[in-house]
Design a protein around this motif. Structure first.
Motif, PDB file in Angstrom:
ATOM      1  N   SER A  64       0.801  -1.224   0.000  1.00  0.00           N
ATOM      2  CA  SER A  64       0.000   0.000   0.000  1.00  0.00           C
ATOM      3  C   SER A  64       0.833   1.272   0.000  1.00  0.00           C
ATOM      4  CB  SER A  64      -0.958  -0.001   1.197  1.00  0.00           C
ATOM      5  OG  SER A  64      -0.235  -0.066   2.417  1.00  0.00           O
ATOM      6  N   THR A  65       2.065   1.189   0.488  1.00  0.00           N
ATOM      7  CA  THR A  65       2.896   2.394   0.551  1.00  0.00           C
ATOM      8  C   THR A  65       3.683   2.630  -0.738  1.00  0.00           C
ATOM      9  OG1 THR A  65       4.766   1.174   1.521  1.00  0.00           O
ATOM     10  CG2 THR A  65       3.175   2.163   3.045  1.00  0.00           C
ATOM     11  N   MET A  66       3.579   1.694  -1.684  1.00  0.00           N
ATOM     12  CA  MET A  66       4.359   1.778  -2.919  1.00  0.00           C
ATOM     13  C   MET A  66       3.500   2.304  -4.068  1.00  0.00           C
ATOM     14  SD  MET A  66       7.398   0.465  -2.044  1.00  0.00           S
ATOM     15  CE  MET A  66       8.247  -0.327  -3.406  1.00  0.00           C
ATOM     16  N   HIS A  67       4.139   2.991  -5.009  1.00  0.00           N
ATOM     17  CA  HIS A  67       3.490   3.410  -6.244  1.00  0.00           C
ATOM     18  C   HIS A  67       2.953   2.168  -6.973  1.00  0.00           C
ATOM     19  CE1 HIS A  67       3.370   4.689 -10.501  1.00  0.00           C
ATOM     20  NE2 HIS A  67       3.140   5.899 -10.023  1.00  0.00           N
ATOM     21  N   PRO A  68       1.827   2.266  -7.694  1.00  0.00           N
ATOM     22  CA  PRO A  68       1.258   1.094  -8.369  1.00  0.00           C
ATOM     23  C   PRO A  68       2.225   0.360  -9.298  1.00  0.00           C
ATOM     24  CG  PRO A  68      -0.317   2.885  -8.388  1.00  0.00           C
ATOM     25  CD  PRO A  68       0.955   3.444  -7.825  1.00  0.00           C
ATOM     26  N   ASN A  69       3.091   1.100  -9.968  1.00  0.00           N
ATOM     27  CA  ASN A  69       4.053   0.485 -10.882  1.00  0.00           C
ATOM     28  C   ASN A  69       5.473   0.658 -10.326  1.00  0.00           C
ATOM     29  OD1 ASN A  69       2.008  -0.178 -12.682  1.00  0.00           O
ATOM     30  ND2 ASN A  69       2.280   1.662 -13.915  1.00  0.00           N
ATOM     31  N   SER A  70       5.793  -0.108  -9.288  1.00  0.00           N
ATOM     32  CA  SER A  70       7.094   0.009  -8.619  1.00  0.00           C
ATOM     33  C   SER A  70       7.935  -1.246  -8.814  1.00  0.00           C
ATOM     34  CB  SER A  70       6.919   0.252  -7.117  1.00  0.00           C
ATOM     35  OG  SER A  70       6.351   1.508  -6.869  1.00  0.00           O
ATOM     36  N   ILE A  71       9.237  -1.033  -8.878  1.00  0.00           N
ATOM     37  CA  ILE A  71      10.196  -2.131  -8.992  1.00  0.00           C
ATOM     38  C   ILE A  71      11.357  -1.851  -8.043  1.00  0.00           C
ATOM     39  CG2 ILE A  71      11.775  -3.400 -10.506  1.00  0.00           C
ATOM     40  CD1 ILE A  71      10.113  -2.407 -12.880  1.00  0.00           C
ATOM     41  N   LYS A  72      11.758  -2.869  -7.290  1.00  0.00           N
ATOM     42  CA  LYS A  72      12.973  -2.767  -6.478  1.00  0.00           C
ATOM     43  C   LYS A  72      14.049  -3.639  -7.113  1.00  0.00           C
ATOM     44  CE  LYS A  72      13.297  -4.715  -2.357  1.00  0.00           C
ATOM     45  NZ  LYS A  72      13.100  -4.937  -0.904  1.00  0.00           N
ATOM     46  N   LEU A  73      15.219  -3.069  -7.279  1.00  0.00           N
ATOM     47  CA  LEU A  73      16.353  -3.775  -7.863  1.00  0.00           C
ATOM     48  C   LEU A  73      17.469  -3.880  -6.832  1.00  0.00           C
ATOM     49  CD1 LEU A  73      16.426  -1.943 -11.301  1.00  0.00           C
ATOM     50  CD2 LEU A  73      15.812  -4.327 -10.955  1.00  0.00           C
ATOM     51  N   ASN A  74      17.828  -5.090  -6.465  1.00  0.00           N
ATOM     52  CA  ASN A  74      19.011  -5.345  -5.648  1.00  0.00           C
ATOM     53  C   ASN A  74      20.074  -5.911  -6.576  1.00  0.00           C
ATOM     54  OD1 ASN A  74      16.551  -5.901  -3.559  1.00  0.00           O
ATOM     55  ND2 ASN A  74      18.315  -5.003  -2.534  1.00  0.00           N
ATOM     56  N   LEU A  75      21.077  -5.093  -6.857  1.00  0.00           N
ATOM     57  CA  LEU A  75      22.072  -5.440  -7.861  1.00  0.00           C
ATOM     58  C   LEU A  75      23.441  -5.617  -7.229  1.00  0.00           C
ATOM     59  CD1 LEU A  75      21.099  -2.810 -10.603  1.00  0.00           C
ATOM     60  CD2 LEU A  75      20.160  -5.104 -10.261  1.00  0.00           C
ATOM     61  N   GLN A  76      24.224  -6.521  -7.808  1.00  0.00           N
ATOM     62  CA  GLN A  76      25.589  -6.752  -7.338  1.00  0.00           C
ATOM     63  C   GLN A  76      26.526  -6.893  -8.525  1.00  0.00           C
ATOM     64  OE1 GLN A  76      26.027  -9.764  -4.355  1.00  0.00           O
ATOM     65  NE2 GLN A  76      28.252  -9.691  -4.360  1.00  0.00           N
ATOM     66  N   LYS A  77      27.644  -6.202  -8.435  1.00  0.00           N
ATOM     67  CA  LYS A  77      28.719  -6.309  -9.426  1.00  0.00           C
ATOM     68  C   LYS A  77      30.021  -6.436  -8.654  1.00  0.00           C
ATOM     69  CE  LYS A  77      30.972  -3.756 -13.214  1.00  0.00           C
ATOM     70  NZ  LYS A  77      30.948  -4.863 -14.187  1.00  0.00           N
ATOM     71  N   GLY A  78      30.606  -7.641  -8.653  1.00  0.00           N
ATOM     72  CA  GLY A  78      31.775  -7.869  -7.808  1.00  0.00           C
ATOM     73  C   GLY A  78      31.391  -7.716  -6.356  1.00  0.00           C
ATOM     74  N   ASP A  79      32.116  -6.864  -5.635  1.00  0.00           N
ATOM     75  CA  ASP A  79      31.818  -6.624  -4.223  1.00  0.00           C
ATOM     76  C   ASP A  79      30.829  -5.485  -4.009  1.00  0.00           C
ATOM     77  OD1 ASP A  79      33.563  -8.638  -3.450  1.00  0.00           O
ATOM     78  OD2 ASP A  79      35.285  -7.273  -3.346  1.00  0.00           O
ATOM     79  N   LYS A  80      30.460  -4.795  -5.079  1.00  0.00           N
ATOM     80  CA  LYS A  80      29.600  -3.619  -4.946  1.00  0.00           C
ATOM     81  C   LYS A  80      28.136  -4.003  -5.062  1.00  0.00           C
ATOM     82  CE  LYS A  80      28.949   1.108  -6.589  1.00  0.00           C
ATOM     83  NZ  LYS A  80      29.355   2.132  -7.570  1.00  0.00           N
ATOM     84  N   LYS A  81      27.317  -3.454  -4.149  1.00  0.00           N
ATOM     85  CA  LYS A  81      25.882  -3.711  -4.147  1.00  0.00           C
ATOM     86  C   LYS A  81      25.125  -2.391  -4.084  1.00  0.00           C
ATOM     87  CE  LYS A  81      26.301  -8.086  -1.584  1.00  0.00           C
ATOM     88  NZ  LYS A  81      25.850  -8.818  -0.360  1.00  0.00           N
ATOM     89  N   VAL A  82      23.975  -2.345  -4.754  1.00  0.00           N
ATOM     90  CA  VAL A  82      23.078  -1.190  -4.640  1.00  0.00           C
ATOM     91  C   VAL A  82      21.642  -1.686  -4.567  1.00  0.00           C
ATOM     92  CG1 VAL A  82      24.599   0.388  -5.894  1.00  0.00           C
ATOM     93  CG2 VAL A  82      22.814  -0.853  -7.136  1.00  0.00           C
ATOM     94  N   GLU A  83      20.798  -0.864  -3.959  1.00  0.00           N
ATOM     95  CA  GLU A  83      19.354  -1.123  -3.941  1.00  0.00           C
ATOM     96  C   GLU A  83      18.645   0.100  -4.492  1.00  0.00           C
ATOM     97  OE1 GLU A  83      17.130  -3.218  -0.655  1.00  0.00           O
ATOM     98  OE2 GLU A  83      16.273  -1.193  -0.434  1.00  0.00           O
ATOM     99  N   ILE A  84      17.866  -0.106  -5.529  1.00  0.00           N
ATOM    100  CA  ILE A  84      17.172   0.973  -6.218  1.00  0.00           C
ATOM    101  C   ILE A  84      15.682   0.683  -6.216  1.00  0.00           C
ATOM    102  CG2 ILE A  84      16.924   2.237  -8.396  1.00  0.00           C
ATOM    103  CD1 ILE A  84      19.717   2.482  -7.245  1.00  0.00           C
ATOM    104  N   ILE A  85      14.875   1.694  -5.920  1.00  0.00           N
ATOM    105  CA  ILE A  85      13.428   1.585  -6.107  1.00  0.00           C
ATOM    106  C   ILE A  85      13.025   2.582  -7.188  1.00  0.00           C
ATOM    107  CG2 ILE A  85      11.138   1.895  -5.098  1.00  0.00           C
ATOM    108  CD1 ILE A  85      12.276   0.970  -2.439  1.00  0.00           C
TER     109      ILE A  85
END
Length: 225
Positions: free
Chosen positions: A102-123
């Protein structure tokens, strides 16, 4: 009898697929995310929320998000075979869905990405017509469209830092379109997101990186260039 055509057989100058929200916007969210990461990921956990959770397979959002992670543009014919291409290129990906957030926009995507040792989380949020909003970066409010040149600065919450950065950008003839600041707490790490009408000179970026109170600089030129 004529063969049935796939929704991904539409190839035009703007997008490939049935819907700008479910394809063009999704591709652009992923392309913005890999620029925050600093390159194509080795692994990705992709969570679709709300309407996306119910329709991502039927509307091709699964192909679109993987295509964006491979850095394909919205009019790239390879979008329709992106899942197969990703496997060949060694991109490990997992899809998840949350149908009632309910707290998210209707068309939302969360991306948990990893490249080598680096990680990011994007909504990211797909707004329609290919327009997107990157709502969060690593838990910080971000709210940028990726249609302008974007500077993300993670730094110590230091008095006068915003004014100093604004002055530096002004000296580089950069016109600031939007600016937002999010912080974990007073005197804790802060995240400054600046959208600009023009790009930055390399020397300006190097100077900003040299500041002892700056922890990380991420520079994202307009992703559609």
């Amino acid at each position: 009898m004529a063969e049935k055509s796939s929704v991904f057989d539409m190839i035009g100058p703007v997008m490939i697929g049935p819907s700008s929200s479910h394809t063009a916007g999704v591709v652009r969210i992923a392309r913005a995310a890999i620029r925050v990461l600093g390159g194509k990921p080795d692994e990705a956990i992709i969570t679709f929320y709300n309407s996306f959770a119910r329709t991502y397979e039927g509307h091709g959002s699964d192909k679109a998000i993987i295509a964006g992670l491979l850095d394909y543009k919205t009019d790239d014919a390879r979008i329709k075979t992106s899942l197969e291409i990703a496997k060949k290129e060694g991109l490990k990906y997992t899809f998840k869905s949350v149908g009632n957030a309910s707290t998210m926009h209707p068309n939302s995507i969360k991306l948990n990405l990893q490249k080598g040792d680096k990680k990011v989380e994007i909504i990211g949020q797909s707004k329609g017509g290919g327009v997107i909003n990157i709502a969060e970066v690593d838990g910080f409010d971000a709210d940028f469209s990726a249609s302008l040149h974007t500077l993300i600065i993670k730094a110590k919450d230091t008095k006068g830092s915003i004014a100093h950065i604004s002055s530096i950008l002004s000296n580089d003839d950069c016109n600031i379109a939007t600016m937002s600041v999010s912080r974990k707490g007073k005197n804790d790490e802060a995240c400054l997101v600046i959208e600009m009408d023009s790009g930055l000179k390399p020397v300006t970026l190097e100077y900003l990186k040299s500041l002892n109170w700056v922890n990380q600089i991420i520079y994202i030129p307009d992703i559609d260039l």
